[in-house]
Design a protein around this motif. Structure first.
Motif, mmCIF file in Angstrom:
data_model
loop_
_atom_site.group_PDB
_atom_site.id
_atom_site.type_symbol
_atom_site.label_atom_id
_atom_site.label_comp_id
_atom_site.label_asym_id
_atom_site.label_seq_id
_atom_site.Cartn_x
_atom_site.Cartn_y
_atom_site.Cartn_z
ATOM 1 N N ASN A 138 -14.298 -26.391 -4.790
ATOM 2 C CA ASN A 138 -13.568 -25.323 -4.657
ATOM 3 C C ASN A 138 -14.112 -24.181 -3.322
ATOM 4 O OD1 ASN A 138 -11.058 -23.923 -3.624
ATOM 5 N ND2 ASN A 138 -10.433 -22.409 -5.208
ATOM 6 N N GLY A 139 -15.795 -24.946 -3.087
ATOM 7 C CA GLY A 139 -16.368 -23.781 -1.937
ATOM 8 C C GLY A 139 -17.506 -23.411 -3.045
ATOM 9 N N LYS A 140 -17.405 -23.896 -3.964
ATOM 10 C CA LYS A 140 -18.492 -23.519 -4.779
ATOM 11 C C LYS A 140 -19.898 -23.755 -4.797
ATOM 12 C CE LYS A 140 -20.616 -22.199 -9.101
ATOM 13 N NZ LYS A 140 -20.671 -22.122 -10.582
ATOM 14 N N TYR A 141 -19.922 -25.426 -4.436
ATOM 15 C CA TYR A 141 -20.706 -26.116 -3.282
ATOM 16 C C TYR A 141 -20.277 -26.195 -2.406
ATOM 17 C CZ TYR A 141 -22.147 -26.759 -8.564
ATOM 18 O OH TYR A 141 -22.481 -26.214 -9.819
ATOM 19 N N LYS A 142 -21.615 -26.431 -1.353
ATOM 20 C CA LYS A 142 -21.689 -26.541 0.519
ATOM 21 C C LYS A 142 -22.187 -27.496 0.684
ATOM 22 C CE LYS A 142 -19.080 -22.777 0.717
ATOM 23 N NZ LYS A 142 -17.317 -22.607 1.053
ATOM 24 N N SER A 143 -21.110 -28.738 1.328
ATOM 25 C CA SER A 143 -21.580 -29.623 1.655
ATOM 26 C C SER A 143 -22.479 -29.397 2.957
ATOM 27 C CB SER A 143 -20.875 -30.398 2.446
ATOM 28 O OG SER A 143 -19.758 -29.965 3.447
ATOM 29 N N VAL A 144 -24.192 -29.331 2.833
ATOM 30 C CA VAL A 144 -25.150 -29.490 3.594
ATOM 31 C C VAL A 144 -25.053 -30.458 4.967
ATOM 32 C CG1 VAL A 144 -27.169 -31.209 2.385
ATOM 33 C CG2 VAL A 144 -28.168 -29.070 3.433
ATOM 34 N N GLU A 145 -25.246 -29.673 6.059
ATOM 35 C CA GLU A 145 -25.124 -29.770 7.306
ATOM 36 C C GLU A 145 -26.602 -30.567 7.325
ATOM 37 O OE1 GLU A 145 -23.473 -28.680 11.653
ATOM 38 O OE2 GLU A 145 -23.857 -27.090 10.167
ATOM 39 N N GLU A 166 -4.456 -15.691 -7.637
ATOM 40 C CA GLU A 166 -5.010 -14.123 -7.600
ATOM 41 C C GLU A 166 -7.063 -14.197 -6.439
ATOM 42 O OE1 GLU A 166 -4.015 -11.421 -9.544
ATOM 43 O OE2 GLU A 166 -2.026 -11.731 -9.891
ATOM 44 N N ARG A 167 -7.729 -15.032 -7.924
ATOM 45 C CA ARG A 167 -9.395 -14.594 -6.929
ATOM 46 C C ARG A 167 -9.770 -15.591 -6.563
ATOM 47 N NH1 ARG A 167 -11.559 -13.250 -12.963
ATOM 48 N NH2 ARG A 167 -10.232 -15.129 -13.576
ATOM 49 N N TRP A 168 -9.346 -16.847 -7.224
ATOM 50 C CA TRP A 168 -10.011 -17.873 -6.478
ATOM 51 C C TRP A 168 -8.902 -18.635 -5.673
ATOM 52 C CZ3 TRP A 168 -11.714 -17.425 -11.719
ATOM 53 C CH2 TRP A 168 -13.006 -16.866 -11.926
ATOM 54 N N PRO A 169 -7.637 -18.266 -4.468
ATOM 55 C CA PRO A 169 -6.973 -19.630 -4.465
ATOM 56 C C PRO A 169 -7.821 -20.714 -3.410
ATOM 57 C CG PRO A 169 -7.233 -17.530 -3.073
ATOM 58 C CD PRO A 169 -7.943 -17.243 -4.250
ATOM 59 N N ALA A 170 -6.716 -22.381 -3.871
ATOM 60 C CA ALA A 170 -7.264 -23.157 -3.864
ATOM 61 C C ALA A 170 -7.948 -22.935 -2.299
ATOM 62 C CB ALA A 170 -6.515 -24.640 -3.841
ATOM 63 N N ALA A 171 -9.272 -23.612 -1.594
ATOM 64 C CA ALA A 171 -9.517 -23.749 -0.329
ATOM 65 C C ALA A 171 -9.275 -24.320 0.640
ATOM 66 C CB ALA A 171 -10.231 -22.580 -0.358
#
Length: 381
Positions: free
Chosen positions: A304-311, A347-352
Motif C-alpha cells: 500500500n505504498g509503504k515500499y516504492k518500486s525503484v526507478e 480513515e488513516r491508510w486507505p487503499a492507494a
C-alpha cells in the motif's frame, strides 16, 4: 547536369541503415535512411558493422534536460546478509529484518550477500548468456519474439513494435516458472538455467518472508496471498554492446519493474543507475558474488505504498560490452494484487491502488513503451 555522387558512410546486412551524401548542382545533401528491416536486426549486429561512427537517428534518445548527470551515492547502498534471515538467534533475525524493511522503504534497492548461490553457478550463467548472444543471427532467429507472454523471446530494444526510440540493447527473456522453458542452445544452457532459477527462487522466498514480517504480517503472508508456489519467474539476459555515441543513446530508459523483487548480476561492467531521493546515482563497486535487488511495482501495491518500486535505467559506453542477468519474480499470473488488508485503514491508510490481476498488469507494461512508472500510475486511486 552534375552526376550523382553517392557515398555509403556505413551499412550492414542488406543495407538496412545507412547515410548517403548526394552532390547535385553544387549542393551537398545528407540524408539518413533507416528501413523497417532495422527493427528486425540486433544492436550487436549494428555495433559490429564496419565504419560505424554514429548511431542511426532511431536510437537517438533525449534525456530530461532538468536531470543532472548521475553521481556516486553519498550514502552506501544497503547490504543485507541473507544468512541472518534464517539465523537461529532471534535477535539477529529481528535486526536484519529491520534493516531489510529500512532498505525497502528508503531505497527500494540493496545488495544481498551470503545468499547461498555459488559463485561458480553465477559465473556459468553469465557465460551461457554471452554464448547465446554470440550465436549466429540465423540460430537466434528461432527465438524471435512474437508475443509478450511467449515463453522464450529474443529481441532488441524493449518493445520494437511500439518503441519510438530504440534502446541500445538486445535481450533474451525466458519464463522459467511456474513452467520451465529454455532455449535449446547453446549446449548446456538449459541445465545451468534450471539450477540458477531454482536457487534464485529460494533467495526471493527468503527475502519476501523477511519483508512480510517487516510489514507487520505473518512471515508467509506474501507467499500465500500472491500464490508464490505458482509465481511467475522470468529470466532475462541483456546485452549492451559498445556504442559510438553513448551520450545520445540509452540502454534502457527510466522505468520500474513489474513484479515483486528483481535480482541482478553483471559481467563487471557498470551501467546501472537508480533514482534515490530524486537524484540519479551510479551503481558500481558492488560486493563480489552479491545480488543487486530492487523492489518492483507489485510490492509497492501490496505494501500500500509503504515500499516504492525503484526507478532505474541502463546507460551504455563506447569501449566494452556490458552483460546483465536479471531474474524478475512476481505473483502468480492469476493472482489479483491489491494492498494487503492489514495495511489498509479507511480513515488513516486507505487503499492507494486499484486491485488488478497480475497477468493484466504484465501485459499492460510489456505491451507498451517503457517510460518511468506510467503503468503504476494507471492503477493509483
Amino acid at each position: 547536369m552534375w552526376p550523382f555522387l553517392i557515398h555509403i558512410l556505413f551499412d550492414f546486412d542488406h543495407d538496412v541503415a545507412f547515410s548517403r551524401v548526394y552532390k547535385f548542382a553544387g549542393f551537398i545533401v545528407t540524408t539518413n535512411f533507416v528501413f523497417d528491416q532495422l527493427k528486425m536486426k540486433s544492436v550487436k549486429a549494428l555495433a559490429e558493422s564496419r565504419d560505424l561512427n554514429s548511431i542511426p537517428s532511431l536510437y537517438a534518445y533525449s534525456t530530461n534536460a532538468t536531470d543532472p548527470p548521475a553521481s556516486d551515492p553519498q550514502d552506501p547502498i544497503p547490504t543485507i546478509d541473507f544468512s541472518l534471515l534464517t539465523s537461529p538467534d532471534p535477535d539477529q533475525r529481528s535486526q536484519i529484518i529491520q534493516e531489510l524493511d529500512k532498505a525497502c522503504k528508503d531505497w527500494g534497492f540493496f545488495q544481498v550477500i551470503n545468499h547461498g548461490v555459488s559463485e561458480s553457478l553465477m559465473k556459468m550463467v553469465m557465460e551461457k548468456v554471452e554464448e547465446f548472444f554470440n550465436l549466429t543471427d540465423e540460430e537466434k532467429k528461432d527465438f524471435e519474439e512474437k508475443d509478450v507472454l511467449d515463453p522464450i523471446r529474443y529481441g532488441t530494444s524493449f518493445n520494437s513494435k511500439k518503441d519510438k526510440v530504440f534502446c541500445w540493447r538486445d535481450f533474451l527473456k525466458v519464463i522459467v516458472h511456474p513452467e520451465f522453458h529454455s532455449p535449446n542452445k547453446p549446449l548446456g544452457f538449459s541445465e545451468v538455467l534450471l539450477e540458477y532459477s531454482k536457487r534464485t527462487r529460494e533467495v526471493v522466498r527468503g527475502l519476501l518472508s523477511g519483508i512480510s514480517t517487516g510489514l507487520g504480517l505473518d512471515q508467509s503472508y506474501v507467499e500465500k496471498s500472491l500464490k508464490l508456489d505458482s509465481g511467475l519467474q522470468v529470466f532475462v539476459g541483456n546485452l549492451y554492446p559498445p556504442c559510438p555515441q553513448p551520450e545520445v543513446a540509452i540502454g534502457l530508459p527510466p522505468h520500474s519493474d513489474h513484479g515483486l523483487l528483481t535480482l541482478v548480476i553483471n559481467n563487471g561492467v557498470s551501467g546501472l543507475q537508480i533514482k534515490h531521493d530524486g537524484k540519479w546515482i551510479d551503481v558500481k563497486d558492488t560486493l563480489p558474488n552479491s545480488f543487486l535487488v530492487n523492489t518492483a511495482d507489485q510490492l509497492e501495491v501490496f505494501s500500500n505504498g509503504k515500499y516504492k518500486s525503484v526507478e532505474h535505467r541502463a546507460v551504455v559506453n563506447d569501449t566494452v560490452t556490458r552483460i546483465s542477468v536479471v531474474v524478475a519474480n512476481g505473483p502468480a499470473l492469476d493472482a489479483v494484487v491489491r494492498p494487503a488488508d492489514k495495511l489498509v485503514d479507511e480513515e488513516r491508510w486507505p487503499a492507494a491502488y486499484v486491485p488488478l490481476k497480475y497477468k493484466e498488469y504484465l501485459e499492460m507494461q510489456q505491451g507498451n513503451q517503457i517510460e518511468g512508472k506510467t503503468c503504476l500510475d494507471r492503477i493509483r486511486v
